[in-house]
Structures are given as structure tokens and as C-alpha cells.
Write a protein that holds these residues in place. Structure first.
Motif, short mmCIF file in Angstrom:
data_model
loop_
_atom_site.label_atom_id
_atom_site.label_comp_id
_atom_site.label_asym_id
_atom_site.label_seq_id
_atom_site.Cartn_x
_atom_site.Cartn_y
_atom_site.Cartn_z
N HIS A 157 0.85 -1.19 0.00
CA HIS A 157 0.00 0.00 0.00
C HIS A 157 0.89 1.24 0.00
CE1 HIS A 157 -3.36 -2.63 1.01
NE2 HIS A 157 -2.61 -3.13 1.98
N LEU A 158 0.52 2.22 -0.79
CA LEU A 158 1.24 3.49 -0.81
C LEU A 158 0.84 4.27 0.45
CD1 LEU A 158 3.05 5.49 -2.37
CD2 LEU A 158 0.98 6.37 -3.46
N ILE A 159 1.82 4.60 1.29
CA ILE A 159 1.50 5.28 2.55
C ILE A 159 2.12 6.67 2.66
CG2 ILE A 159 1.14 3.16 3.85
CD1 ILE A 159 4.01 3.50 4.97
N PHE A 160 3.03 7.00 1.74
CA PHE A 160 3.70 8.30 1.88
C PHE A 160 4.35 8.67 0.55
CE2 PHE A 160 7.37 10.92 3.40
CZ PHE A 160 6.65 11.90 4.06
N GLN A 161 4.28 9.95 0.21
CA GLN A 161 4.99 10.47 -0.95
C GLN A 161 5.79 11.69 -0.53
OE1 GLN A 161 1.79 11.00 -3.95
NE2 GLN A 161 2.95 9.56 -5.20
N ASN A 259 7.97 7.34 -3.61
CA ASN A 259 6.90 6.66 -2.91
C ASN A 259 7.44 5.81 -1.77
OD1 ASN A 259 4.97 7.68 -4.73
ND2 ASN A 259 5.28 5.96 -6.13
N THR A 260 6.67 5.72 -0.70
CA THR A 260 6.97 4.81 0.40
C THR A 260 5.84 3.80 0.50
OG1 THR A 260 8.23 6.45 1.65
CG2 THR A 260 7.38 4.59 2.89
N TRP A 261 6.21 2.51 0.56
CA TRP A 261 5.23 1.43 0.50
C TRP A 261 5.23 0.62 1.79
CZ3 TRP A 261 2.23 1.27 -3.85
CH2 TRP A 261 2.71 1.95 -4.98
N LEU A 262 4.05 0.21 2.19
CA LEU A 262 3.88 -0.75 3.28
C LEU A 262 3.69 -2.12 2.63
CD1 LEU A 262 3.39 -1.07 6.41
CD2 LEU A 262 0.95 -0.93 5.87
N CYS A 263 4.62 -3.03 2.87
CA CYS A 263 4.63 -4.32 2.16
C CYS A 263 4.55 -5.48 3.14
CB CYS A 263 5.92 -4.45 1.34
SG CYS A 263 6.19 -3.13 0.15
N VAL A 278 -1.03 -3.12 10.11
CA VAL A 278 -1.26 -2.70 8.73
C VAL A 278 -2.42 -1.72 8.67
CG1 VAL A 278 -2.06 -3.48 6.46
CG2 VAL A 278 -0.24 -4.73 7.65
N GLN A 279 -3.53 -2.04 9.34
CA GLN A 279 -4.68 -1.15 9.36
C GLN A 279 -4.33 0.19 9.99
OE1 GLN A 279 -7.70 -3.27 11.51
NE2 GLN A 279 -8.26 -4.60 9.79
N PHE A 280 -3.58 0.13 11.08
CA PHE A 280 -3.21 1.34 11.82
C PHE A 280 -2.37 2.29 10.96
CE2 PHE A 280 -0.42 3.66 14.73
CZ PHE A 280 -1.34 4.22 15.60
N VAL A 281 -1.33 1.74 10.34
CA VAL A 281 -0.44 2.56 9.52
C VAL A 281 -1.19 3.15 8.34
CG1 VAL A 281 1.62 2.54 8.06
CG2 VAL A 281 1.65 1.34 10.25
N ARG A 282 -2.02 2.35 7.69
CA ARG A 282 -2.78 2.85 6.54
C ARG A 282 -3.73 3.97 6.96
NH1 ARG A 282 -5.57 -1.57 2.94
NH2 ARG A 282 -5.80 0.29 1.66
#
Length: 286
Positions: A157-161, A259-263, A278-282
Motif C-alpha cells: 500500500h502506498l503510505i507516503f509520498q 513513494n513509500t510502501w507498506l509491504c 497494517v490497518q493502523f499505519v494505513r
């Protein structure tokens, strides 16, 4: 052999040196040597050869190292499963995080998550995004926070740009960069390649590099003291540093973004601590 022996063999294989392995494992060198001798006697084979530079593993030793890696992985998975039987969000969450994100963003995220789920413990590994990607592939971590476009074909998921910036003590014009001193720093190969691609799209001459430092923080301090300019990701720039910043743009005049991704792997969501994280960070970063 038990889990301590598996860990000794894997650490020795990674370090190729008994002294460094002992430091990593917080045990004495004689204790490692003794356990190594015991394992060799148990299997009646030679596992390592000693030389001036350290140790090298025999074919039999390398086979036992691979076995040890598999057993440690299975042990971690079993522990995760057992902890997940409870309805509580608890256990150890293994996270791999890009160094800059770990420094500038991660502490607040972990503190807020811990406030909500106090029974969780963290095992955090940091490094270049390419290193974190490798840890994720090898299941050394359950969740990876990776910057840049690395190959990951499971869940992400893309979490930061963030933008890329030219920073300097005084005002400069971007067209003059080839004639100004530049400070470079060691970084992830993908970030380095992105900056180089931008440079050679923009200019037909190489940069005038006057310094090469090991850390982005050192690079930023050099720029702050007027020793040259640097090109850094926006995440590393804070308002209190009194640096001038120019955002880089691509061929279409759009901001050049990283881009920063949560993987993670989809099956990891079976563990409540991973699912909640995962839910929290998103939720807080999307």
C-alpha cells in the motif's frame, strides 16, 4: 542441535568471524567454539576452516546453515501462531524499515500503536530499502516499510509520498548546479539512480562533486554550513534547519516524487498483530 545452535551457525555464516559473531550473540568466543566443536562431534564432520581472515564453511557446514535457517523460520512461525490463538493483540511484531523513514516517521507511529495495543513488542530492523526488501523476501520480517520502486509482488500500500529537493545555505538557481560544489552521500542504489537519471535528463555535464560523506545527516550539515549543495528526499528536511530548498521536477514539469510502501505477505494478516498494524499505519498515513 537446538535453537541456540541454529542461531550460532547462521550468525557465524553471516559474519565469517567468531569474534564478531560472539559480539552479536552476546556470548563468549570460547562458548561459540565449544558449541561448534560439539556440533561437529555430533555429526562427525568438519563444519568450518579457520584462516587469518576468519572462517569459511565446508559443504557440510553450509548444508547445516541452510537447515538452521529453515528451523529458525519455522520456530518464529510457530511462536507467532501460538500467540495468535489468543484474542488479544499481543506478541512480537517484526518490522523492517528504511533508515530515513525509521528516523523521521517511525517513532511516533510505534508510540501511538503501543498506546493502543500495550501488549505488543517490536523487533525493528533498519537499513537501505534494498536490504529491507531482502529481509521481507526471506521472511525475516513480517512487514516492510520500503521507499522507492522495488520489486514486491504480494500485498503493498502506498503510505507516503515525498519530493526530492536541492538544498543549500543560500539561494541558488537550479540551472547553475553544474557549476556549483555538490555534496554526495551513501544511500540506497535506487535513490542514487533516480537522482542520476534526473541529472542527466536536465544537464549534459557531470556534477562537480567536492565531498562524499557516509550519512545523509552529515551531508545536510555540510550544506547548512555553506560547503555546497545536496540533493535529498524531502523527509530529511525539517523547518528548523534554515536551508533553502528547490523541488526537482520531471520532464513534464511535475514534482519528482518518491513513494513509500507498506509491504507484507497476505498470509501474515492471519496474525492479529500484523493485521492491526497494517490497518493502523494505513489509517494514519493514507
Amino acid at each position: 542441535m537446538d535453537s541456540k545452535d541454529w542461531n550460532i551457525l547462521v550468525t557465524l555464516y553471516e559474519e565469517k568471524n567468531i569474534t564478531r559473531a560472539a559480539e552479536r550473540l552476546y556470548i563468549s568466543q570460547p562458548a561459540i567454539t565449544y558449541r561448534l566443536q560439539q556440533i561437529e562431534e555430533e555429526f562427525n564432520v568438519k563444519l568450518v576452516h579457520r584462516n587469518k581472515k576468519g572462517i569459511t564453511f565446508t559443504s557440510e557446514g553450509e548444508y547445516l546453515v541452510e537447515h538452521s535457517k529453515k528451523m529458525l523460520k519455522e520456530l518464529r512461525y510457530t511462536k507467532d501462531r501460538i500467540l495468535n490463538i489468543s484474542q488479544d493483540v499481543s506478541g512480537t511484531l517484526r518490522i523492517g524499515v528504511s533508515s530515513n523513514f525509521a528516523q523521521y516517521k517511525l517513532p511516533k507511529i510505534l508510540k501511538k500503536f503501543l498506546d493502543r495495543y500495550p501488549n505488543v513488542q517490536f523487533s525493528v530492523k533498519t537499513g537501505y530499502s534494498s536490504e529491507i526488501s531482502k529481509l521481507l523476501y526471506e521472511d525475516e520480517v513480517q512487514v516492510g516499510i520500503i521507499r522507492g520502486e522495488h520489486n514486491w509482488y504480494e500485498k503493498k500500500h502506498l503510505i507516503f509520498q515525498e519530493k526530492y529537493c536541492v538544498i543549500s545555505k543560500d539561494e541558488i538557481h537550479i540551472d547553475n548546479l553544474p557549476h556549483l560544489p555538490r555534496i554526495n552521500y551513501k544511500t540506497d542504489p535506487l535513490l542514487k539512480q533516480t537522482i542520476e537519471n534526473w541529472w542527466y535528463y536536465k544537464f549534459n555535464t557531470p556534477p562537480w562533486i567536492v565531498m562524499e560523506v557516509d550519512k545523509i545527516e552529515a551531508c545536510r550539515e555540510m550544506a547548512k554550513h555553506g560547503l555546497g549543495y545536496a540533493i535529498i528526499p524531502e523527509i530529511c528536511l525539517t523547518p528548523d534547519q534554515n536551508l533553502k530548498a528547490i523541488n526537482l521536477t520531471d520532464e513534464n514539469g511535475e514534482p519528482l516524487l518518491r513513494n513509500t510502501w507498506l509491504c507484507y505477505r497476505e498470509f501474515s494478516l492471519e496474525f492479529s498483530v500484523v493485521e492491526k498494524f497494517v490497518q493502523f499505519v494505513r489509517n494514519i498515513l493514507s
